[in-house]
Write a protein that holds these residues in place. Sequence first.
Motif, PDB file in Angstrom:
ATOM      1  N   GLU A   1      44.848  44.223  46.592  1.00  0.00           N
ATOM      2  CA  GLU A   1      44.082  43.736  47.752  1.00  0.00           C
ATOM      3  C   GLU A   1      44.390  44.549  49.003  1.00  0.00           C
TER       4      GLU A   1
ATOM      5  N   LEU B   1      34.028  36.613  42.956  1.00  0.00           N
ATOM      6  CA  LEU B   1      33.607  35.348  42.371  1.00  0.00           C
ATOM      7  C   LEU B   1      34.351  34.173  42.999  1.00  0.00           C
ATOM      8  N   ARG B   2      35.659  34.398  43.279  1.00  0.00           N
ATOM      9  CA  ARG B   2      36.493  33.328  43.842  1.00  0.00           C
ATOM     10  C   ARG B   2      37.240  33.892  45.041  1.00  0.00           C
TER      11      ARG B   2
ATOM     12  N   THR C   1      37.421  50.348  34.890  1.00  0.00           N
ATOM     13  CA  THR C   1      36.907  49.088  34.329  1.00  0.00           C
ATOM     14  C   THR C   1      37.773  47.914  34.774  1.00  0.00           C
TER      15      THR C   1
ATOM     16  N   ARG D   1      37.354  47.291  38.542  1.00  0.00           N
ATOM     17  CA  ARG D   1      36.086  46.619  38.851  1.00  0.00           C
ATOM     18  C   ARG D   1      36.140  45.145  38.448  1.00  0.00           C
ATOM     19  N   ASN D   2      36.763  44.864  37.283  1.00  0.00           N
ATOM     20  CA  ASN D   2      36.885  43.467  36.852  1.00  0.00           C
ATOM     21  C   ASN D   2      37.657  42.642  37.874  1.00  0.00           C
TER      22      ASN D   2
ATOM     23  N   ASP E   1      48.539  42.324  42.135  1.00  0.00           N
ATOM     24  CA  ASP E   1      47.334  41.841  42.813  1.00  0.00           C
ATOM     25  C   ASP E   1      47.431  42.011  44.330  1.00  0.00           C
TER      26      ASP E   1
ATOM     27  N   PRO F   1      46.450  36.257  45.930  1.00  0.00           N
ATOM     28  CA  PRO F   1      47.152  36.993  44.881  1.00  0.00           C
ATOM     29  C   PRO F   1      48.547  36.418  44.636  1.00  0.00           C
TER      30      PRO F   1
ATOM     31  N   GLU G   1      35.596  42.066  40.987  1.00  0.00           N
ATOM     32  CA  GLU G   1      34.515  41.091  40.760  1.00  0.00           C
ATOM     33  C   GLU G   1      35.074  39.678  40.657  1.00  0.00           C
ATOM     34  N   ASN G   2      36.268  39.548  40.068  1.00  0.00           N
ATOM     35  CA  ASN G   2      36.881  38.216  40.008  1.00  0.00           C
ATOM     36  C   ASN G   2      37.195  37.706  41.408  1.00  0.00           C
ATOM     37  N   LYS G   3      37.627  38.613  42.267  1.00  0.00           N
ATOM     38  CA  LYS G   3      37.919  38.209  43.650  1.00  0.00           C
ATOM     39  C   LYS G   3      36.622  37.825  44.361  1.00  0.00           C
TER      40      LYS G   3
ATOM     41  N   ALA H   1      38.390  32.863  47.808  1.00  0.00           N
ATOM     42  CA  ALA H   1      39.463  32.178  48.536  1.00  0.00           C
ATOM     43  C   ALA H   1      40.802  32.253  47.816  1.00  0.00           C
ATOM     44  N   THR H   2      40.812  32.772  46.603  1.00  0.00           N
ATOM     45  CA  THR H   2      42.074  32.789  45.850  1.00  0.00           C
ATOM     46  C   THR H   2      43.081  33.740  46.500  1.00  0.00           C
TER      47      THR H   2
END
Lengths: 359, 578
Positions: free
Chosen positions: B370, B355-356, B344, B347-348, B366, B361, B351-353, B358-359
Motif C-alpha cells: 500500500e 473491492l474492500r 498477476t 493486480r489481484n 500488504d 493491511p 483489485e481486492n483493495k 476500508a480494509t
Amino acid sequence: MYYPPRYRISPLTTIKVERLLPVQGEVLVQVGQRVAPSDDVAQTYVPRQSCTIDVARALGVSKDRISRHLVKGEGETVEPDEIIALRRGRLGFAGRRVCRAPVGGTLMNPSAVTGRVNIVPPPTLFSLKAHVKGRVGNVMPRFGVVIETQGALIWGCTGTGGETSGVLKMVVKCPEDELVAGRIDLSCHGSIVVGGAWISEAALLQAVRMNVRGIIVGGMDAIRLSHSQDLRLEGDQNLVVVIIEGFGRIPMAQETFDLFASLEGREASIRGEVGNAEVIVPQAQTVAAPVSPGREFLEPGSTVRIVREPYTSQIGTVVAVPSRARPIETGVLVRGVEVDLTSGQRVFVPRTNVELVLR
Amino acid sequence: MPGTTEVQSALVADCGSVLTKVALLDFIGGEYRFVARSEVPTTTTAPFNNVMVGLRSAINEIELVTGRRLLQDGDLVTPERDDGSGVDAFVATTSAAGALPVVVAGATRDFSTAQGIRAVRSIYAQVQDVIAADSTDLRRWSEAEDKLELFRQVQPEAILLTGGFDGGSTRHVVEGCGIIATAIADVRGTAKVPLVYAGNAAARQNVVELLGNLVDLRVVDNVLPAFGRENLAPAQAAISELYRQRRMARLAGFGQLSAWTQAPVLPSADAQGLVMRFLARQYDANVVGVDVGGDATSLFSVLDGRFRPLVRSGLGVGTGTLGVWQEAGHRSIARWLPYELGPTDLRNRLENKRLRPATIPQTREDVLLELALAREALRLVVTEAGLHGVKADILIASGGGLIHAAHYGQTVLVLLDALQPVAVSRLWLDKLSLLPQMGALATLEPMAAGQATVRDALLPLGTLICPVTRRGQVAAGRESKIALRFRIAYAQGGSLDVEVPYGTLEVIPLPPGQQATLDLRPARGFDIGLGPGRAGKIDVDGGVVGLVVDARGRPLALPADEVARREKIREWLLAVGG
C-alpha cells in the motif's frame, strides 16, 4: 455503533428479487403468478445509440450549405444505405456525390455549424426475464416486478456481469482445489459449475466450449475477469462468473463450499454484477423460511468472515469486541475484534477486515 | 477567549470516499483542543445508501469514548447544554460524492486545454476527454469524429471551454463550439449540460450565439488571458461550484448533513487547501501538502505566496488503486517492494483493495504494497504539478495511504521517494486526518481551527535535510564520498558530529519538543539550499522520526538489477526504522 459490511450465506431464507426495466414499459405478469427463470415478466422498447454523419465532408460542400443537398428532411425515416444527401455534378453524373445512411432510423439535427446530421435508429424490444423460479409478489406497473421465492442465498463479492440459471454441479472435491480445464467435460453442458480456490484461463475457455452457463468460484485472477467478460456462449450469452471470496487463489470458505455441495443437482439462478453478485437456489419448502437474521452489529457470538490476509475467507465467531484500539502484527493501533476461527485459532483482526455473516 | 461566535465546542466531520472521520474539539484551558475522534466506513453504498448512517455511527463512537451525549433521537444536540451534552458547532466536508465527469475543449492542446485541465483538477473531477482544435483542418476533424463518439459515451456533467488569448483570434473557439454543438445535440436529454466558458473574452458573444440555447452557459474570465499569464482561479471556482451543485448536493443524506452544519459543507480538497494557505501565512513559509486518499490523491502547494491545488480523482489506495495501476504500471509500483511480486499477484491484491477499500493491511507485505501504491500515486501527481525536487519549508502528509504505515519512518520514506524534496524541510503528519475538517471549521471559527491545527492536528515527524549536487546523481563508484558533515548541538546540552556518505539515508533521533542547532558543512558541489558547497547553521525541531538526512541524490536512482534493488529498498527501510 459500527455497521460492518455483510456477507450472506443462507441455506434457507425468503428471497425477494426486484426485476426492473431499464426504461418504463409493460409488465406481463400478475401478482401471485408462478414464473420460471426464462419467463418474460415485462418488456419495453429501448432507444439505440444515434449515428452522426458528416454530410458536408461526404459531399465536399461547405457546412452551412448542407440543407440545400439533403434529400430527406428532419424527422423523416430513412432506410439503411438510402441516399440522404446528394450533390449533383455540373455535367450529368460527372462530379455527382451522394451521402448514404449507414443505419436506418429518423434523420435528426441537420447542423449548418458542423455540417452533420444524426440518424436515430428505431428502439429495440427488450424482454425482462424472471431470472428466478418463484411467485410474483408485487407488480410495479410500467417499471417491473418483485419475484418471491424460498431457498438458499449466497452472496458473491464480484463477477463478470450478466445473469443466468442452470443446474448446480460440483466439479472439485474441496475448497482448496483449483478449477482446471480437465474438470470440465460434456456432463457440465448447460450447468453452473462450482469450483474451489481459483479458475485457470484454460478452464474458462473449456467452459465456453462445453457451453457451461455459469461458474461459481472462490477466487480468480483479476486480469482474467475482464477477459472473461468477452467469452460468449451459444446464443450470444456471456459466461457468467460469480466470485465468492476475492481476486487471486482464495479457497472458498468451508461452510460456503459445503452449502453448495448440499445443493448440487438443484437449479440455481446466478448474477455476476459487480457489487451485486449472488447465487439463488430456490427450494420447495413446506415450512416458512426465515425472512432475515437479527444481528446488525459486531458482538460476541456474531459470525464473521475475514476478508484480508493473513486470514482471508476464514469464517469464525466473535468472542470479544474491545472498545479500545489494539496493535496488530504491523504495529498499527486499530479497533478490532477477537475471532475464534474454525481451526481453533483465536485471532485479533481490524474490524474493517471482517464481514458480518448473515444466515 | 473563544472566538466571536462563542463556540465552546465543535464536532467536525469529513465524509470521505472510503472512511468517515469525526472529531470532537473543546475549549480547554483557554484554547481549542482535540478531545476524541472516530473513524468508520462511509455508507454511501448498499445496503445503507446514506452518508448519515456512517456519520451517526462515528458520532456514536465518540459518545461511547467520552461519555458525552451528542445525539438525541438521531439528531445532533446543539448548542452545548449545561449538563455538558451536545456541541456548539458542527461543520463537515466531503469527498464521497464521486468525481464530476468533465470534458475540456479548447483551441490548443499545449496551451488552452492544458490550462483547462489544470483548472478542472483543482476539485474532485475526472477529465473524461479533451477536445483540442489545433492542427490542420483534416486532422482536427478526423480527431473530432472519434472524440464525438467518446463524447456521447462519457455524457459529461460539465464542459469547460477554453481558447485564445483575450482579444486574439476567435476562429478556434468558434470551431470548438461547433464540435460541442454537434455532440450536445446528440447527447442532450431533459437537462442542459453546464458549460463554463473560460476563453478569449472577444469570443463570448459567439459562444452565447452558438451554444446559448444548447447548454447551461456560465462565462468566466479567461484561463490564459495573455501568453504566459495564467488565471485559473475563476474557472476553478466555477468548476468547484458545479461539483457542489451536481455531485455533493446529490449525495444521499446531503440534505440532512447540510441541515446540521453551521457553515456550508465544503469539498474536502477545498477545505484542505484553506488550511495549507493558513499554515503558509502563519509560518511565512513555502508549504507543500499531499493527501493520499482512497479515491483521490491531492497536492497543495503554497510557494512564494502562490497557491496551487492539484486533485487527481481516481488515483488512490482504495477505490483508486486501479487508476494508479493503469497510469503507473506494474513495474513502477513493484519497484518499491523489498520482495518479489508478479503482475498477476499485484493486480489481484490491488483489485481486492478496490473491492474492500476500508480494509487495513495486517501483514508487513500488504503494508509495504500500500505504501508502494501511495508512492506511485504521489509521484504521478507531483510529476503533473512539476514539483519533483521541490524546495519547501514545510511538507505535510495526509490521507489513509500515508497514516496507516506501520511506523512513521515508513511515511517519511514514502514522502522522500515520491516528492524527492531538496534542501531543508520540516515534516508534519496529519495523523488524525483532521485537516479538511479544520478548513471547514475555519470558515466558522478561525481561531478554533488555527489552534487545533497547530496544537493537535499536525504531528511533527522531524526535519529533513537533502543535500544534492547540481549535476544530479554522482557517478557510480564515487558513492562513498561524504555528502554532508554536520554537528548537532542539542538545546538540552551535548553535541554530536555526523558524516553522511553520498547515496545513503541517515536518521538521527531528535524527539518531539526538542530543538537543536545544526552546523551544516556540505561537501564541495553539494547544496543544502544555501548554494553549492556553502555551509551554514540552522535551528531544527525534533519529531517522532527525528532528523532525516537523505543523501541518496536527485533524481533518486534504483539499481537496475532486481536483487540489488530489493536489497537497496530493504536498506532504506531499515534506515528509517524497518
